[in-house]
Write a protein that holds these residues in place. Structure first.
Motif, PDB file in Angstrom:
ATOM      1  N   THR A  80      -5.592   8.357  -9.441  1.00  0.00           N
ATOM      2  CA  THR A  80      -4.420   8.916 -10.114  1.00  0.00           C
ATOM      3  C   THR A  80      -4.641   9.116 -11.606  1.00  0.00           C
ATOM      4  O   THR A  80      -4.248  10.151 -12.160  1.00  0.00           O
ATOM      5  CB  THR A  80      -3.193   8.014  -9.891  1.00  0.00           C
ATOM      6  OG1 THR A  80      -2.988   7.868  -8.485  1.00  0.00           O
ATOM      7  CG2 THR A  80      -1.947   8.598 -10.507  1.00  0.00           C
ATOM      8  N   ALA A  82      -2.278   9.876   2.991  1.00  0.00           N
ATOM      9  CA  ALA A  82      -2.526   8.445   3.240  1.00  0.00           C
ATOM     10  C   ALA A  82      -1.232   7.729   3.618  1.00  0.00           C
ATOM     11  O   ALA A  82      -1.226   6.877   4.518  1.00  0.00           O
ATOM     12  CB  ALA A  82      -3.157   7.806   2.006  1.00  0.00           C
ATOM     13  N   VAL A  83      -0.139   8.058   2.949  1.00  0.00           N
ATOM     14  CA  VAL A  83       1.159   7.467   3.287  1.00  0.00           C
ATOM     15  C   VAL A  83       1.543   7.868   4.712  1.00  0.00           C
ATOM     16  O   VAL A  83       1.960   7.028   5.515  1.00  0.00           O
ATOM     17  CB  VAL A  83       2.249   7.892   2.266  1.00  0.00           C
ATOM     18  CG1 VAL A  83       3.646   7.568   2.778  1.00  0.00           C
ATOM     19  CG2 VAL A  83       2.012   7.221   0.931  1.00  0.00           C
ATOM     20  N   ALA A 125       0.889   3.901  -3.147  1.00  0.00           N
ATOM     21  CA  ALA A 125       0.434   5.275  -2.892  1.00  0.00           C
ATOM     22  C   ALA A 125       1.554   6.278  -3.185  1.00  0.00           C
ATOM     23  O   ALA A 125       1.307   7.321  -3.802  1.00  0.00           O
ATOM     24  CB  ALA A 125      -0.046   5.412  -1.446  1.00  0.00           C
ATOM     25  N   SER A 147      -4.492  -2.175  -3.699  1.00  0.00           N
ATOM     26  CA  SER A 147      -3.809  -0.874  -3.601  1.00  0.00           C
ATOM     27  C   SER A 147      -3.683  -0.242  -4.979  1.00  0.00           C
ATOM     28  O   SER A 147      -3.939   0.952  -5.155  1.00  0.00           O
ATOM     29  CB  SER A 147      -2.412  -1.042  -3.000  1.00  0.00           C
ATOM     30  OG  SER A 147      -2.488  -1.552  -1.704  1.00  0.00           O
ATOM     31  N   TRP A 189       0.832  -1.209   0.000  1.00  0.00           N
ATOM     32  CA  TRP A 189       0.000   0.000   0.000  1.00  0.00           C
ATOM     33  C   TRP A 189       0.863   1.254   0.000  1.00  0.00           C
ATOM     34  O   TRP A 189       0.628   2.178  -0.771  1.00  0.00           O
ATOM     35  CB  TRP A 189      -0.950   0.006   1.194  1.00  0.00           C
ATOM     36  CG  TRP A 189      -1.485   1.367   1.476  1.00  0.00           C
ATOM     37  CD1 TRP A 189      -1.195   2.142   2.547  1.00  0.00           C
ATOM     38  CD2 TRP A 189      -2.367   2.147   0.650  1.00  0.00           C
ATOM     39  NE1 TRP A 189      -1.855   3.356   2.445  1.00  0.00           N
ATOM     40  CE2 TRP A 189      -2.573   3.379   1.285  1.00  0.00           C
ATOM     41  CE3 TRP A 189      -2.988   1.915  -0.567  1.00  0.00           C
ATOM     42  CZ2 TRP A 189      -3.377   4.376   0.760  1.00  0.00           C
ATOM     43  CZ3 TRP A 189      -3.795   2.921  -1.100  1.00  0.00           C
ATOM     44  CH2 TRP A 189      -3.986   4.123  -0.438  1.00  0.00           C
ATOM     45  N   VAL A 231      -5.397   3.300  -6.048  1.00  0.00           N
ATOM     46  CA  VAL A 231      -4.551   4.420  -6.435  1.00  0.00           C
ATOM     47  C   VAL A 231      -4.796   4.788  -7.898  1.00  0.00           C
ATOM     48  O   VAL A 231      -4.869   5.971  -8.245  1.00  0.00           O
ATOM     49  CB  VAL A 231      -3.065   4.110  -6.155  1.00  0.00           C
ATOM     50  CG1 VAL A 231      -2.152   5.153  -6.762  1.00  0.00           C
ATOM     51  CG2 VAL A 231      -2.843   4.028  -4.643  1.00  0.00           C
ATOM     52  N   LEU A 291      -2.803  11.283  -1.495  1.00  0.00           N
ATOM     53  CA  LEU A 291      -1.951  10.096  -1.421  1.00  0.00           C
ATOM     54  C   LEU A 291      -0.824  10.288  -0.414  1.00  0.00           C
ATOM     55  O   LEU A 291      -0.484   9.360   0.333  1.00  0.00           O
ATOM     56  CB  LEU A 291      -1.398   9.760  -2.804  1.00  0.00           C
ATOM     57  CG  LEU A 291      -2.435   9.270  -3.815  1.00  0.00           C
ATOM     58  CD1 LEU A 291      -1.835   9.188  -5.211  1.00  0.00           C
ATOM     59  CD2 LEU A 291      -3.013   7.925  -3.401  1.00  0.00           C
TER      60      LEU A 291
END
Length: 191
Positions: A168, A129-130, A37, A160, A33, A164, A126
């Motif tokens: 994206t 989220a990371v 991301a 994942s 993940w 994404v 993103l």
């Protein structure tokens, strides 16, 4: 053996700091993940760099390259590189974009940097989220089980990637790099 009162002895070796692992491993599914991301954010920053003015181009290209390299290393290792620092480094692009947007909105000249907001917003999402995932991993503070099976890793990687890509790809399509990719493809329709 017991204590003089007959109670069993308790050992404190399991709670001593020296018995804690010196490096924190991250579960393969979580690493998948994090890598995907960061890959999405890096691609968006790199695509935005293509149409940015020179100072922003340098910053966006550097951020994008760092995110892409971190994504590859995260997927390849048991522990993402510079895990604690990555918590804050992943939020640096978000802070930079917020600062530029604030300055642009409050200046009399209008926006300082005319980049499309959707790719910046998705890259920021993103990055957040990371950062949240890293914060949870660090908060747990215990090593993850590494033998969870290939099926779980592949499923996490696929989910994942789908999540994404869902955010994206539309964001990439509004960058100049995304528009240019479609335009070049349409000019060569015989292939």
């Amino acid at each position: 053996m017991g204590t003089p009162l007959g109670a069993p002895e308790t050992t404190t070796a399991s709670v001593r700091p020296e018995s804690l692992p010196t490096t924190l491993t991250v579960a393969p599914a979580v690493r998948a993940w994090l890598a995907v991301a960061a890959l999405g954010a890096g691609l968006l920053h790199a695509a935005l760099a293509a149409s940015a003015p020179l100072p922003a181009l340098v910053v966006l290209a550097t951020i994008g390259a760092a995110e892409l390299a971190w994504a590859v290393l995260t997927l390849a290792r048991e522990r993402p590189p510079i895990l604690k620092a990555s918590l804050f480094l992943s939020l640096a692009p978000v802070a930079a974009w917020a600062g530029v947007a604030t300055i642009g909105a409050t200046s009399e000249a209008g926006t300082i940097l005319a980049l499309p907001p959707l790719p910046l917003a998705v890259a920021s999402l993103l990055n957040v989220a990371v950062a949240l995932t890293i914060a949870i991993v660090l908060r747990r503070g215990r090593p993850a089980a590494q033998n969870t099976g290939a099926g779980r890793f592949v499923a996490a990687l696929a989910l994942s990637a789908v999540a994404v890509c869902a955010v994206t790809i539309p964001a990439l399509s509004v960058t100049d790099a995304g528009v240019g990719a479609v335009t070049v493809h349409l000019q060569h329709e015989g292939h």
